[in-house]
Design a protein around this motif. Sequence first.
Motif, mmCIF file in Angstrom:
data_model
loop_
_atom_site.group_PDB
_atom_site.id
_atom_site.type_symbol
_atom_site.label_atom_id
_atom_site.label_comp_id
_atom_site.label_asym_id
_atom_site.label_seq_id
_atom_site.Cartn_x
_atom_site.Cartn_y
_atom_site.Cartn_z
ATOM 1 N N ILE A 6 -11.500 2.457 -6.677
ATOM 2 C CA ILE A 6 -11.262 1.120 -6.127
ATOM 3 C C ILE A 6 -9.772 1.035 -5.800
ATOM 4 C CG2 ILE A 6 -11.238 -1.359 -6.568
ATOM 5 C CD1 ILE A 6 -13.593 -0.928 -8.466
ATOM 6 N N PHE A 7 -9.463 0.699 -4.557
ATOM 7 C CA PHE A 7 -8.094 0.491 -4.099
ATOM 8 C C PHE A 7 -7.985 -0.973 -3.691
ATOM 9 C CE2 PHE A 7 -9.331 4.834 -3.030
ATOM 10 C CZ PHE A 7 -8.356 5.563 -3.693
ATOM 11 N N VAL A 8 -7.197 -1.741 -4.416
ATOM 12 C CA VAL A 8 -7.031 -3.161 -4.143
ATOM 13 C C VAL A 8 -5.716 -3.352 -3.413
ATOM 14 C CG1 VAL A 8 -6.846 -5.459 -5.157
ATOM 15 C CG2 VAL A 8 -8.337 -3.739 -6.226
ATOM 16 N N ASN A 9 -5.762 -3.852 -2.195
ATOM 17 C CA ASN A 9 -4.567 -4.109 -1.391
ATOM 18 C C ASN A 9 -4.105 -5.536 -1.638
ATOM 19 O OD1 ASN A 9 -4.174 -1.706 0.662
ATOM 20 N ND2 ASN A 9 -6.364 -2.031 0.371
ATOM 21 N N LEU A 10 -2.845 -5.689 -2.040
ATOM 22 C CA LEU A 10 -2.297 -7.009 -2.343
ATOM 23 C C LEU A 10 -1.053 -7.275 -1.512
ATOM 24 C CD1 LEU A 10 -2.486 -6.992 -6.256
ATOM 25 C CD2 LEU A 10 -4.090 -8.049 -4.645
ATOM 26 N N PRO A 11 -1.009 -8.414 -0.805
ATOM 27 C CA PRO A 11 0.215 -8.779 -0.100
ATOM 28 C C PRO A 11 1.238 -9.324 -1.099
ATOM 29 C CG PRO A 11 -1.445 -10.476 0.200
ATOM 30 C CD PRO A 11 -2.097 -9.380 -0.588
ATOM 31 N N VAL A 12 2.496 -8.921 -0.944
ATOM 32 C CA VAL A 12 3.553 -9.380 -1.842
ATOM 33 C C VAL A 12 4.756 -9.846 -1.021
ATOM 34 C CG1 VAL A 12 2.784 -7.836 -3.697
ATOM 35 C CG2 VAL A 12 4.572 -7.066 -2.133
ATOM 36 N N THR A 13 5.572 -10.679 -1.631
ATOM 37 C CA THR A 13 6.749 -11.183 -0.917
ATOM 38 C C THR A 13 7.987 -10.337 -1.175
ATOM 39 O OG1 THR A 13 7.161 -12.727 -2.726
ATOM 40 C CG2 THR A 13 5.928 -13.567 -0.834
ATOM 41 N N ASP A 14 8.069 -9.709 -2.347
ATOM 42 C CA ASP A 14 9.246 -8.914 -2.715
ATOM 43 C C ASP A 14 8.751 -7.603 -3.326
ATOM 44 O OD1 ASP A 14 11.436 -7.737 -4.044
ATOM 45 O OD2 ASP A 14 12.335 -9.687 -4.508
ATOM 46 N N ILE A 15 8.776 -6.520 -2.568
ATOM 47 C CA ILE A 15 8.195 -5.253 -3.019
ATOM 48 C C ILE A 15 8.924 -4.720 -4.254
ATOM 49 C CG2 ILE A 15 9.499 -3.759 -1.453
ATOM 50 C CD1 ILE A 15 5.808 -3.325 -2.438
ATOM 51 N N ALA A 16 10.240 -4.851 -4.310
ATOM 52 C CA ALA A 16 10.988 -4.353 -5.472
ATOM 53 C C ALA A 16 10.603 -5.125 -6.735
ATOM 54 C CB ALA A 16 12.489 -4.438 -5.219
ATOM 55 N N ALA A 17 10.507 -6.437 -6.634
ATOM 56 C CA ALA A 17 10.120 -7.253 -7.791
ATOM 57 C C ALA A 17 8.691 -6.943 -8.218
ATOM 58 C CB ALA A 17 10.268 -8.734 -7.462
ATOM 59 N N ILE A 47 -8.751 3.291 -10.412
ATOM 60 C CA ILE A 47 -8.360 1.989 -9.861
ATOM 61 C C ILE A 47 -6.874 2.015 -9.511
ATOM 62 C CG2 ILE A 47 -8.186 -0.496 -10.269
ATOM 63 C CD1 ILE A 47 -10.395 -0.113 -12.414
ATOM 64 N N ALA A 48 -6.551 1.550 -8.315
ATOM 65 C CA ALA A 48 -5.153 1.469 -7.887
ATOM 66 C C ALA A 48 -4.916 0.179 -7.124
ATOM 67 C CB ALA A 48 -4.792 2.663 -7.007
ATOM 68 N N LEU A 49 -3.695 -0.307 -7.208
ATOM 69 C CA LEU A 49 -3.248 -1.441 -6.403
ATOM 70 C C LEU A 49 -2.311 -0.901 -5.339
ATOM 71 C CD1 LEU A 49 -2.245 -3.929 -9.261
ATOM 72 C CD2 LEU A 49 -4.470 -3.701 -8.127
ATOM 73 N N GLN A 50 -2.530 -1.310 -4.100
ATOM 74 C CA GLN A 50 -1.610 -0.971 -3.022
ATOM 75 C C GLN A 50 -0.878 -2.255 -2.669
ATOM 76 O OE1 GLN A 50 -1.130 2.227 -1.618
ATOM 77 N NE2 GLN A 50 0.674 1.226 -0.788
ATOM 78 N N LEU A 51 0.414 -2.292 -2.985
ATOM 79 C CA LEU A 51 1.237 -3.476 -2.737
ATOM 80 C C LEU A 51 1.964 -3.306 -1.418
ATOM 81 C CD1 LEU A 51 2.887 -3.719 -6.280
ATOM 82 C CD2 LEU A 51 0.692 -4.671 -5.537
ATOM 83 N N ALA A 52 1.921 -4.342 -0.589
ATOM 84 C CA ALA A 52 2.599 -4.281 0.708
ATOM 85 C C ALA A 52 3.162 -5.659 1.053
ATOM 86 C CB ALA A 52 1.633 -3.836 1.797
ATOM 87 N N PRO A 53 4.409 -5.700 1.531
ATOM 88 C CA PRO A 53 4.950 -6.973 2.012
ATOM 89 C C PRO A 53 4.054 -7.540 3.118
ATOM 90 C CG PRO A 53 6.662 -5.308 1.886
ATOM 91 C CD PRO A 53 5.350 -4.601 1.682
ATOM 92 N N HIS A 54 4.120 -8.837 3.299
ATOM 93 C CA HIS A 54 3.232 -9.514 4.239
ATOM 94 C C HIS A 54 3.235 -8.883 5.630
ATOM 95 C CE1 HIS A 54 2.392 -13.448 1.929
ATOM 96 N NE2 HIS A 54 2.745 -12.502 1.073
ATOM 97 N N ASP A 55 4.407 -8.521 6.142
ATOM 98 C CA ASP A 55 4.445 -7.947 7.494
ATOM 99 C C ASP A 55 3.688 -6.618 7.553
ATOM 100 O OD1 ASP A 55 6.466 -6.811 5.906
ATOM 101 O OD2 ASP A 55 7.788 -6.448 7.621
ATOM 102 N N LYS A 56 3.837 -5.779 6.542
ATOM 103 C CA LYS A 56 3.088 -4.517 6.522
ATOM 104 C C LYS A 56 1.608 -4.770 6.257
ATOM 105 C CE LYS A 56 3.090 0.176 4.857
ATOM 106 N NZ LYS A 56 3.911 1.241 4.302
ATOM 107 N N PHE A 57 1.314 -5.705 5.360
ATOM 108 C CA PHE A 57 -0.081 -6.033 5.047
ATOM 109 C C PHE A 57 -0.833 -6.469 6.312
ATOM 110 C CE2 PHE A 57 -3.627 -8.550 3.527
ATOM 111 C CZ PHE A 57 -4.062 -7.841 2.411
ATOM 112 N N ARG A 58 -0.149 -7.210 7.200
ATOM 113 C CA ARG A 58 -0.780 -7.666 8.449
ATOM 114 C C ARG A 58 -1.249 -6.485 9.310
ATOM 115 N NH1 ARG A 58 3.510 -11.207 8.104
ATOM 116 N NH2 ARG A 58 2.868 -13.307 7.595
ATOM 117 N N SER A 59 -0.616 -5.323 9.153
ATOM 118 C CA SER A 59 -1.035 -4.153 9.939
ATOM 119 C C SER A 59 -2.353 -3.566 9.428
ATOM 120 C CB SER A 59 0.064 -3.076 9.928
ATOM 121 O OG SER A 59 0.161 -2.456 8.655
#
Length: 135
Positions: A6-17, A47-59
Amino acid sequence: MSVTHIFVNLPVTDIAASKAFYQALGFPLNPQFTDETSAYVVVSETIALQLAPHDKFRSFTNQDVPDSGGVISALGVESRDEVDRITDTALRSGGSPTKDPTDFGWLYNRGFADPDGHHFEVVYVDMDAMPEQPA
């Protein structure tokens, strides 16, 4: 058909945080899929989380970036102490509580939201103590 991961993609506002938050919980980053624009957080072997800032997540989608409150991801752990350890660490590391603890004796869980509002519950179930008709 057999699902292996399971790969869960999550949009984030601050990738470093976000990287720092999940690492504080004890989840390592996979460097093969982590850079300054995204992070691959290893929750377990499957199980993994893929974190991406909103602009990348939109792609990743033609749809709007979803509201973080729409899904509750439950993480099963091996003890009540692990429920408390993960949740307490989340709360000390920038997360926020999402509900009061649930304790049925045989089932114990607590919830938190990450800094972007993604809701998680950490759950321990003692299968040996579970009643035949759970509450």
